[in-house]
Every structure is written in C-alpha cells, then in structure tokens.
Design an enzyme around this catalytic site. Structure first.
Site, PDB file in Angstrom:
ATOM      1  N   ASN A   9      -2.318   5.490   2.829  1.00 34.54           N
ATOM      2  CA  ASN A   9      -3.061   6.680   3.261  1.00 34.54           C
ATOM      3  C   ASN A   9      -2.701   6.950   4.719  1.00 34.54           C
ATOM      4  O   ASN A   9      -3.147   6.235   5.605  1.00 34.54           O
ATOM      5  CB  ASN A   9      -4.567   6.407   3.102  1.00 34.54           C
ATOM      6  CG  ASN A   9      -5.419   7.540   3.637  1.00 34.54           C
ATOM      7  OD1 ASN A   9      -4.912   8.603   3.995  1.00 34.54           O
ATOM      8  ND2 ASN A   9      -6.726   7.310   3.696  1.00 34.54           N
ATOM      9  N   LYS A  11      -3.521   9.406   6.547  1.00 43.90           N
ATOM     10  CA  LYS A  11      -4.592  10.097   7.293  1.00 43.90           C
ATOM     11  C   LYS A  11      -3.999  11.243   8.125  1.00 43.90           C
ATOM     12  O   LYS A  11      -3.024  11.871   7.690  1.00 43.90           O
ATOM     13  CB  LYS A  11      -5.368   9.074   8.136  1.00 43.90           C
ATOM     14  CG  LYS A  11      -5.862   7.892   7.284  1.00 43.90           C
ATOM     15  CD  LYS A  11      -6.871   7.022   7.967  1.00 43.90           C
ATOM     16  CE  LYS A  11      -7.290   5.887   7.040  1.00 43.90           C
ATOM     17  NZ  LYS A  11      -8.306   5.017   7.611  1.00 43.90           N
ATOM     18  N   HIS A  94     -13.039   9.492   0.305  1.00 40.87           N
ATOM     19  CA  HIS A  94     -12.725   8.506   1.352  1.00 40.87           C
ATOM     20  C   HIS A  94     -13.891   8.430   2.332  1.00 40.87           C
ATOM     21  O   HIS A  94     -14.563   9.434   2.594  1.00 40.87           O
ATOM     22  CB  HIS A  94     -11.442   8.907   2.079  1.00 40.87           C
ATOM     23  CG  HIS A  94     -10.948   7.827   2.987  1.00 40.87           C
ATOM     24  ND1 HIS A  94     -11.466   7.651   4.250  1.00 40.87           N
ATOM     25  CD2 HIS A  94     -10.028   6.846   2.804  1.00 40.87           C
ATOM     26  CE1 HIS A  94     -10.869   6.598   4.807  1.00 40.87           C
ATOM     27  NE2 HIS A  94      -9.998   6.095   3.953  1.00 40.87           N
ATOM     28  N   GLU A  96     -14.026   8.391   5.409  1.00 39.42           N
ATOM     29  CA  GLU A  96     -13.975   9.338   6.528  1.00 39.42           C
ATOM     30  C   GLU A  96     -14.436  10.725   6.092  1.00 39.42           C
ATOM     31  O   GLU A  96     -15.033  11.468   6.872  1.00 39.42           O
ATOM     32  CB  GLU A  96     -12.550   9.350   7.118  1.00 39.42           C
ATOM     33  CG  GLU A  96     -12.297   8.069   7.913  1.00 39.42           C
ATOM     34  CD  GLU A  96     -10.871   7.546   7.865  1.00 39.42           C
ATOM     35  OE1 GLU A  96      -9.949   8.300   7.513  1.00 39.42           O
ATOM     36  OE2 GLU A  96     -10.686   6.358   8.193  1.00 39.42           O
ATOM     37  N   GLU A 166     -13.492   0.294  -0.330  1.00 38.15           N
ATOM     38  CA  GLU A 166     -13.178   0.263   1.094  1.00 38.15           C
ATOM     39  C   GLU A 166     -14.474   0.133   1.896  1.00 38.15           C
ATOM     40  O   GLU A 166     -15.138   1.141   2.165  1.00 38.15           O
ATOM     41  CB  GLU A 166     -12.458   1.548   1.509  1.00 38.15           C
ATOM     42  CG  GLU A 166     -11.121   1.757   0.841  1.00 38.15           C
ATOM     43  CD  GLU A 166     -10.195   2.636   1.685  1.00 38.15           C
ATOM     44  OE1 GLU A 166      -9.062   2.221   1.922  1.00 38.15           O
ATOM     45  OE2 GLU A 166     -10.616   3.712   2.120  1.00 38.15           O
ATOM     46  N   GLY A 172     -10.054   0.514   9.743  1.00 41.85           N
ATOM     47  CA  GLY A 172      -9.565   0.805  11.085  1.00 41.85           C
ATOM     48  C   GLY A 172     -10.156  -0.084  12.162  1.00 41.85           C
ATOM     49  O   GLY A 172     -10.015   0.182  13.349  1.00 41.85           O
ATOM     50  N   SER A 212      -8.282  -2.499   6.800  1.00 40.11           N
ATOM     51  CA  SER A 212      -7.546  -3.407   7.689  1.00 40.11           C
ATOM     52  C   SER A 212      -6.613  -4.359   6.945  1.00 40.11           C
ATOM     53  O   SER A 212      -6.429  -5.505   7.349  1.00 40.11           O
ATOM     54  CB  SER A 212      -8.521  -4.191   8.591  1.00 40.11           C
ATOM     55  OG  SER A 212      -9.205  -3.305   9.452  1.00 40.11           O
TER      56      SER A 212
HETATM   57  P1  13P Z   1      -6.977   0.786   7.677  1.00 40.70           P
HETATM   58  O1  13P Z   1      -5.994   0.039   6.812  1.00 40.70           O
HETATM   59  O2  13P Z   1      -6.350   1.425   8.885  1.00 40.70           O
HETATM   60  O3  13P Z   1      -8.177  -0.056   7.996  1.00 40.70           O
HETATM   61  O4  13P Z   1      -7.518   2.007   6.805  1.00 40.70           O
HETATM   62  C1  13P Z   1      -7.970   1.758   5.517  1.00 40.70           C
HETATM   63  C2  13P Z   1      -8.189   3.056   4.839  1.00 40.70           C
HETATM   64  O5  13P Z   1      -9.094   3.794   5.175  1.00 40.70           O
HETATM   65  C3  13P Z   1      -7.269   3.436   3.764  1.00 40.70           C
HETATM   66  O6  13P Z   1      -7.739   4.544   3.073  1.00 40.70           O
END
Ligand code: 13P
Length: 256
Positions: A9, A11, A94, A96, A166, A172, A212
């Site tokens: 992803n 982003k 997601h 976010e 997740e 992140g 992560s």
């Molecule tokens: P990170 O791997 O940067 O923690 O992000 C995970 C994520 O949100 C994948 O959709």
C-alpha cells in the site's frame, strides 16, 4: 491451501513516474516467486500507467479506495466504473480512511458490496486502536467491523474476500504486533467467517497482517497458520525490501 499475498500500500507517496519505476523494480524482483501472489496499490493518478507497466507480469495492481456509487455529484471521489479494466482489487476501510477521514462501518460495508458488484476483490481492512486493545476490546471492535460486511455478502464472496488485520497502533509506528497477537487476531477473523459462512469459505478467505511489517520482523509473523500474507506500508516503497518480504513469505511456506 491458501496462496499467500504480499501487498504494498503506497498510500499518498510516489509521483506517476516514480510509481512506474517502483512497480517495474518490484515486478522484476518477484517474477520467479510463483508461490506468492504480489500486488501493489499506487495512488489513483498512477494506476493506469502502473497497470500498463505491469501488464504481462505476475504483479497485480489495485486501488487504495473507491466510492460505492457508479457516478454522481461526489467531488473528488473515484467510482468502481472508473477502476473497471484497470485494477483487480481495491483496499477498503483502511484505518487511515476510518480514522482520518471518518469513514464509518456502514460506509465501508457499502463499498465492499459495491466492489463485489463490479467484479473487484475487496481488501477489507479492520483493526483496533491502542486504547481498545489495552481495555481488552480487540475482539469486540474487530467483530463489529467484520459484522457489518458479513451482512452484505454471500458465502462465495466471503471465500474470495481478502481481509487485512491492521491494528491501528502498529501502522506507521515501527511497533508491530507480536506473532501471537497477529495470529490470534487473524484466527479470530477466520472464526467469524466460519461462523457466518462455514468452513469452506473460512478455509479459502485470505487474512493478511499489516502494521510496521519489515524485513526484520516478517519471518516470525508469516510462519503463523492463519496469517496469509502482509499488507505493507512504508517497507513497500523500497523495492529491494518489498521483494525481500515476498521472498521471506515464499521461504516460510511448508515444503510439499
Ligand atoms: P506500515 O507498514 O507503514 O506500518 O503501514 C501499514 C499499512 O497501513 C498498510 O496498509
């Protein structure tokens, strides 16, 4: 019995040309690792260019979000029709989207329904926030999130669905879930699918871990029974790291 999936992803990162270059490096690096499915999720504006660049490779391309309606007065949104012929799958719900942009469970469930109606595979994301985990409410929260979607789909669709666990506190942050935490949550999600749709669907639906994931922590997580791959954020922006995650996933598969 389930082919693992390693999904990147991206982003709100990369430019169009940067996305094409990254996709090309990934595709070349994973081409010979046939035992693992690989997908990348670039920003909307790069989807067509990346889809063209990946044509004929075994790396597939998906979208990071979509609206559930086919068209209309929804400024700034992208519809399933617009994705038709460009992507095979779409990330929905997601954290976010849920927590920064306020998407509620009902909306995410409508999007999942719409994805299936338009021939797209949803990568449906769930996960608890830190305070929810600390107060012992992980299963309640994940159960509620899955419950909204379960009401909208058939057993055949459940079998085709990809669910990404997740935990919000691991996204992140550099703090990943432990292998036990990832396995417990993924097993719980599979049990929910089993409870609603039976063993066949539960045995086929893929449940990913995300949060992560990196080349140092992934080996221990991918070896767990109910973890069928990863949804990778930060580490997916580095082609060698992402290719290495695919390789770790392949090497952890039981020999047949
Ligand atoms: P990170 O791997 O940067 O923690 O992000 C995970 C994520 O949100 C994948 O959709």
């Amino acid at each position: 019995m389930r082919t693992p999936l390693v999904a990147g992803n991206w982003k709100m990162n990369t430019t169009i040309s940067g996305a094409v270059a990254l996709a090309g490096e990934v595709a070349a690096g994973v081409e010979h690792m046939a035992a693992v499915d690989v997908a990348v999720y670039p920003p909307f504006v790069a989807l067509q260019s990346v889809a063209r660049a990946l044509h004929g490779t075994r790396t597939s391309v998906g979208a990071q979000n979509m609206h559930f309606e086919e068209s209309g007065a929804f400024t700034g949104e992208v519809s399933p029709n617009m994705l038709d012929g460009v992507v095979a799958s779409v990330i929905l719900g997601h954290s976010e989207r849920r927590h920064i942009f306020g998407e509620p469970d009902e909306l995410v469930a409508r999007k999942v329904r719409s994805a299936f109606d338009h021939g797209l595979t949803p990568v449906f994301c769930v996960g608890e926030q830190l305070a929810e985990r600390e107060s012992g409410r992980t299963e309640e929260v994940v159960g509620r999130q899955v419950g909204f979607v379960v009401d909208q789909i058939s057993p055949a669709e459940a079998a085709r669905m990809i669910i990404a666990y997740e935990p919000v506190w691991a996204i992140g942050t550099g703090v990943n879930a432990t292998p036990d935490q990832a396995e417990d949550a993924c097993a719980f999600i599979r049990d929910l699918i089993d409870g609603s749709f039976g063993q066949e669907a539960a045995g086929r639906a893929r449940v990913l871990y995300g949060g992560s994931v990196n080349t140092g922590n992934w080996d221990d997580i991918t070896r767990r029974e109910n973890v069928d791959g990863a949804l990778v954020g930060g580490a997916s922006l580095d082609a060698p790291d992402f290719v290495r995650l695919v390789e770790i996933t392949r090497d952890a598969l039981p020999a047949d």
